[in-house]
Motif scaffolding. Sequence first.
Motif, mmCIF file in Angstrom:
data_model
loop_
_atom_site.group_PDB
_atom_site.id
_atom_site.type_symbol
_atom_site.label_atom_id
_atom_site.label_comp_id
_atom_site.label_asym_id
_atom_site.label_seq_id
_atom_site.Cartn_x
_atom_site.Cartn_y
_atom_site.Cartn_z
ATOM 1 N N THR A 188 6.959 11.687 -11.278
ATOM 2 C CA THR A 188 7.297 11.372 -12.458
ATOM 3 C C THR A 188 7.357 9.817 -12.172
ATOM 4 O OG1 THR A 188 8.560 13.344 -12.843
ATOM 5 C CG2 THR A 188 9.226 11.208 -14.272
ATOM 6 N N ALA A 189 7.859 9.295 -11.273
ATOM 7 C CA ALA A 189 8.019 7.919 -11.025
ATOM 8 C C ALA A 189 6.794 7.265 -11.025
ATOM 9 C CB ALA A 189 8.530 7.552 -9.557
ATOM 10 N N SER B 224 -0.075 10.461 -15.759
ATOM 11 C CA SER B 224 -0.141 9.087 -16.359
ATOM 12 C C SER B 224 -0.631 9.157 -17.801
ATOM 13 C CB SER B 224 -0.522 7.887 -15.865
ATOM 14 O OG SER B 224 -0.388 6.538 -16.418
ATOM 15 N N THR B 225 -1.784 9.660 -18.083
ATOM 16 C CA THR B 225 -2.426 9.826 -19.314
ATOM 17 C C THR B 225 -1.465 10.563 -20.251
ATOM 18 O OG1 THR B 225 -4.520 9.384 -18.529
ATOM 19 C CG2 THR B 225 -4.410 10.193 -20.590
ATOM 20 N N THR C 122 2.071 8.459 -1.320
ATOM 21 C CA THR C 122 2.660 7.374 -2.286
ATOM 22 C C THR C 122 2.531 8.198 -3.642
ATOM 23 O OG1 THR C 122 0.621 5.936 -2.465
ATOM 24 C CG2 THR C 122 2.346 5.384 -0.904
ATOM 25 N N SER C 123 1.993 9.292 -3.820
ATOM 26 C CA SER C 123 2.016 10.144 -5.054
ATOM 27 C C SER C 123 0.722 9.574 -5.723
ATOM 28 C CB SER C 123 3.108 10.034 -6.127
ATOM 29 O OG SER C 123 4.193 10.429 -5.242
ATOM 30 N N GLY C 124 -0.298 8.672 -5.017
ATOM 31 C CA GLY C 124 -1.277 8.182 -5.666
ATOM 32 C C GLY C 124 -1.494 6.850 -5.709
ATOM 33 N N VAL C 125 -0.855 6.227 -6.258
ATOM 34 C CA VAL C 125 -0.747 4.641 -6.293
ATOM 35 C C VAL C 125 0.371 3.968 -6.098
ATOM 36 C CG1 VAL C 125 -1.359 2.790 -8.173
ATOM 37 C CG2 VAL C 125 -2.009 5.165 -8.616
ATOM 38 N N ALA C 126 0.185 2.652 -5.311
ATOM 39 C CA ALA C 126 1.224 1.848 -4.752
ATOM 40 C C ALA C 126 1.011 0.364 -5.240
ATOM 41 C CB ALA C 126 1.288 1.818 -3.329
ATOM 42 N N ALA C 127 -0.031 -0.172 -5.455
ATOM 43 C CA ALA C 127 -0.509 -1.429 -5.931
ATOM 44 C C ALA C 127 -1.810 -1.377 -6.646
ATOM 45 C CB ALA C 127 -0.501 -2.416 -4.686
ATOM 46 N N VAL C 128 -1.663 -2.377 -7.720
ATOM 47 C CA VAL C 128 -2.977 -2.529 -8.655
ATOM 48 C C VAL C 128 -2.935 -4.039 -9.039
ATOM 49 C CG1 VAL C 128 -1.866 -1.991 -10.822
ATOM 50 C CG2 VAL C 128 -4.124 -1.216 -10.255
ATOM 51 N N ASN C 129 -4.071 -4.491 -9.404
ATOM 52 C CA ASN C 129 -4.289 -5.744 -9.851
ATOM 53 C C ASN C 129 -3.842 -5.680 -11.452
ATOM 54 O OD1 ASN C 129 -5.958 -8.046 -8.722
ATOM 55 N ND2 ASN C 129 -6.694 -6.127 -7.492
ATOM 56 N N PRO C 130 -3.397 -7.001 -12.132
ATOM 57 C CA PRO C 130 -2.513 -6.702 -13.348
ATOM 58 C C PRO C 130 -3.915 -6.393 -14.425
ATOM 59 C CG PRO C 130 -2.644 -8.877 -12.441
ATOM 60 C CD PRO C 130 -3.135 -8.157 -11.336
ATOM 61 N N PHE C 131 -3.223 -5.881 -15.435
ATOM 62 C CA PHE C 131 -4.005 -5.543 -16.608
ATOM 63 C C PHE C 131 -4.361 -6.848 -17.354
ATOM 64 C CE2 PHE C 131 -2.417 -1.501 -15.847
ATOM 65 C CZ PHE C 131 -2.826 -0.518 -16.921
ATOM 66 N N PRO D 132 10.206 4.763 -5.091
ATOM 67 C CA PRO D 132 10.509 6.214 -5.512
ATOM 68 C C PRO D 132 9.432 7.253 -5.404
ATOM 69 C CG PRO D 132 10.216 4.478 -7.352
ATOM 70 C CD PRO D 132 10.244 3.813 -6.028
ATOM 71 N N GLN D 133 8.228 6.617 -5.387
ATOM 72 C CA GLN D 133 6.708 7.517 -5.368
ATOM 73 C C GLN D 133 6.236 8.053 -4.040
ATOM 74 O OE1 GLN D 133 6.630 4.340 -5.422
ATOM 75 N NE2 GLN D 133 4.675 3.406 -5.703
ATOM 76 N N VAL D 134 7.291 7.526 -3.073
ATOM 77 C CA VAL D 134 6.984 7.687 -1.531
ATOM 78 C C VAL D 134 7.582 9.248 -1.189
ATOM 79 C CG1 VAL D 134 7.335 7.280 0.858
ATOM 80 C CG2 VAL D 134 7.009 5.555 -0.832
ATOM 81 N N MET D 135 6.442 9.936 -0.618
ATOM 82 C CA MET D 135 6.864 11.474 -0.339
ATOM 83 C C MET D 135 8.260 11.832 0.154
ATOM 84 S SD MET D 135 4.493 12.424 3.056
ATOM 85 C CE MET D 135 4.915 11.433 4.645
ATOM 86 N N ALA D 136 8.722 13.005 0.292
ATOM 87 C CA ALA D 136 9.866 13.209 0.888
ATOM 88 C C ALA D 136 9.550 13.466 2.372
ATOM 89 C CB ALA D 136 10.274 14.620 0.314
ATOM 90 N N GLY D 137 8.397 13.692 2.893
ATOM 91 C CA GLY D 137 8.042 14.189 4.119
ATOM 92 C C GLY D 137 6.645 14.861 4.183
ATOM 93 N N TYR D 138 6.430 15.394 5.580
ATOM 94 C CA TYR D 138 5.156 16.252 5.618
ATOM 95 C C TYR D 138 5.764 17.731 5.721
ATOM 96 C CZ TYR D 138 2.055 12.264 6.570
ATOM 97 O OH TYR D 138 1.221 11.061 6.637
ATOM 98 N N TRP D 139 4.845 18.667 5.121
ATOM 99 C CA TRP D 139 5.284 20.063 5.043
ATOM 100 C C TRP D 139 4.868 20.322 6.609
ATOM 101 C CZ3 TRP D 139 7.366 23.560 1.873
ATOM 102 C CH2 TRP D 139 7.072 24.826 2.182
#
Length: 530
Positions: free
Chosen positions: A200-201, A238-239, A328-337, A379-386
């Motif tokens: 969600t984050a 996100s969409t 990181t659930s997919g995305v941590a950084a991106v160039n600005p819109f 807040p998007q960083v995983m809880a750990g490895y299974w």
Amino acid sequence: MRSASRHGDRIALDFMGRRWSYAALLGDAVKAAQGFLDIGVTPGTRIGLFLPNTPHYPIAYYGALLAGATVVNFSPLYSPDEVAFQARDSGTEIMVCLDLAKLWAPMQRLLDDGLLKHLVVGNLPEVLPTAKALGFRLLKRKERQRLPNDQRVTAWRNLLKPGTQNELPAIDPTAIALLQYTGGTTGVPKGAALTHANLTANAQQLLAIDPSGGMREARALGALPLFHIFANSAVLNSTIASGGAIYLIARFDPAEALAAVRRGRLTDLFGVPAMYQAMIDHPDVARTPFDSVRQCFSGGAAMTSVLKDRFENVTGARVLEGYGLTETSGVAAVNPFVGETHAGTVGIPLPGTEIRAVADQPNVQCVPGQVGEFRIRGPQVMAGYWNAERGAPDPLPGGWLATGDLGVEEPDGFRRLVDRSKDMINVGGFKVFPSQVEAALLKEEAVKEALVIAVPDDRVGERPKAFVVLHEDAEATSEALMNGLCQRVGKHERPVAIEILDDLPRTMIGKPDRKALTRMEDERRAAATS
């Protein structure tokens, strides 16, 4: 649910012309959740998705989450051994798949080994427009698998049939929503445990950097495989959170992708560089208007400045490079819109996300411009490895994700990825970054793609070896390429050889596969010494 309550009549999914509104998507997801509960799903039950990009995926995905289950993504490109390993490691009890004959072997293996309690099987005709469904049934019957007479096998349509009206469970935000497997630094697949709060984050972070505040009606290209974390976060979650529409393509094809841009007047494209290269090389690009496209997101691998400039010049669309990991659930950084983007960088951290480069000494932060390992906190960083091995290194020292990626924080705050630490080549004590040798090779006009790996060397330990693909109709020899390269790189960076290939091996999302080339070289050496 919030998007459905706000935008019930809007298009949520378009699959080959058949559409689902938000109300219809939620209705099917709730039916799937009820069906899962009917077959014994309880909080934390692992439900595997072995699916291409068809409507079955988002319906099963959100249905499983509504039922309180944990989703486990499986790539349809996995071998039976890989599927069996992941199913055992994750404890997957239920699997959702399609009745495609070419994908059936791993499912039969799971049934034979007794690993599954239930196998839910869908088919393409049930999600196609009427005319296309009829054509598929008539013309492609041989592509469908006859299902076994097994009480563990349930048809998708039966899963969605109204049954007992079970009360949907309350969802704990800290519960594991998704087990997303990644090779990690050891090469052994590991399941990143991503919570409901993590996913969600990350969706909300991506909406927060949109200047429209998520108010525009996005129309996104769904060509990246949804079982991959980049697509799961940036395309799907996100969409849907924004109330936008996803134009699904079962498997990336440049002609189909360009047709979707025309048909849907798409606003957002998502892909890896190879996908943008394929689209710009396709003849249909000339008749595809891109005036509706607001931005194109590129990830998974570095995009060359040549490709970025060419794509932007031909289409007029803005290409934004970003950075993220499974962890990181997919995305941590991106160039600005809007505003200035920095070619060759992965942009700036998402809101609430910290990315710092750390030197060899633990917890010593690098000064701007100094190469170090990226550590990420957010807040998007995983809880750990299974099923993490006892005694394994802590992947989250001090709450920071140790990425294994080498990068630089520029003085203006943009982050630049240099290379994977495990890919760095040690030539007699000198550090050689494959990405820098690849960039030098790409300056040759004849070279379309380049990939550099480490090969053993008796004198200095290891040396680089380069593999290149030439542009169509281009002519060049390995010797000529080596002569040009030697003018651009240091002596210790020069490869032992440059091999010209018709194409590079690729990962499941289409980026060049360094591991596959390394395996190929290992096999060659083993054969030569046997």
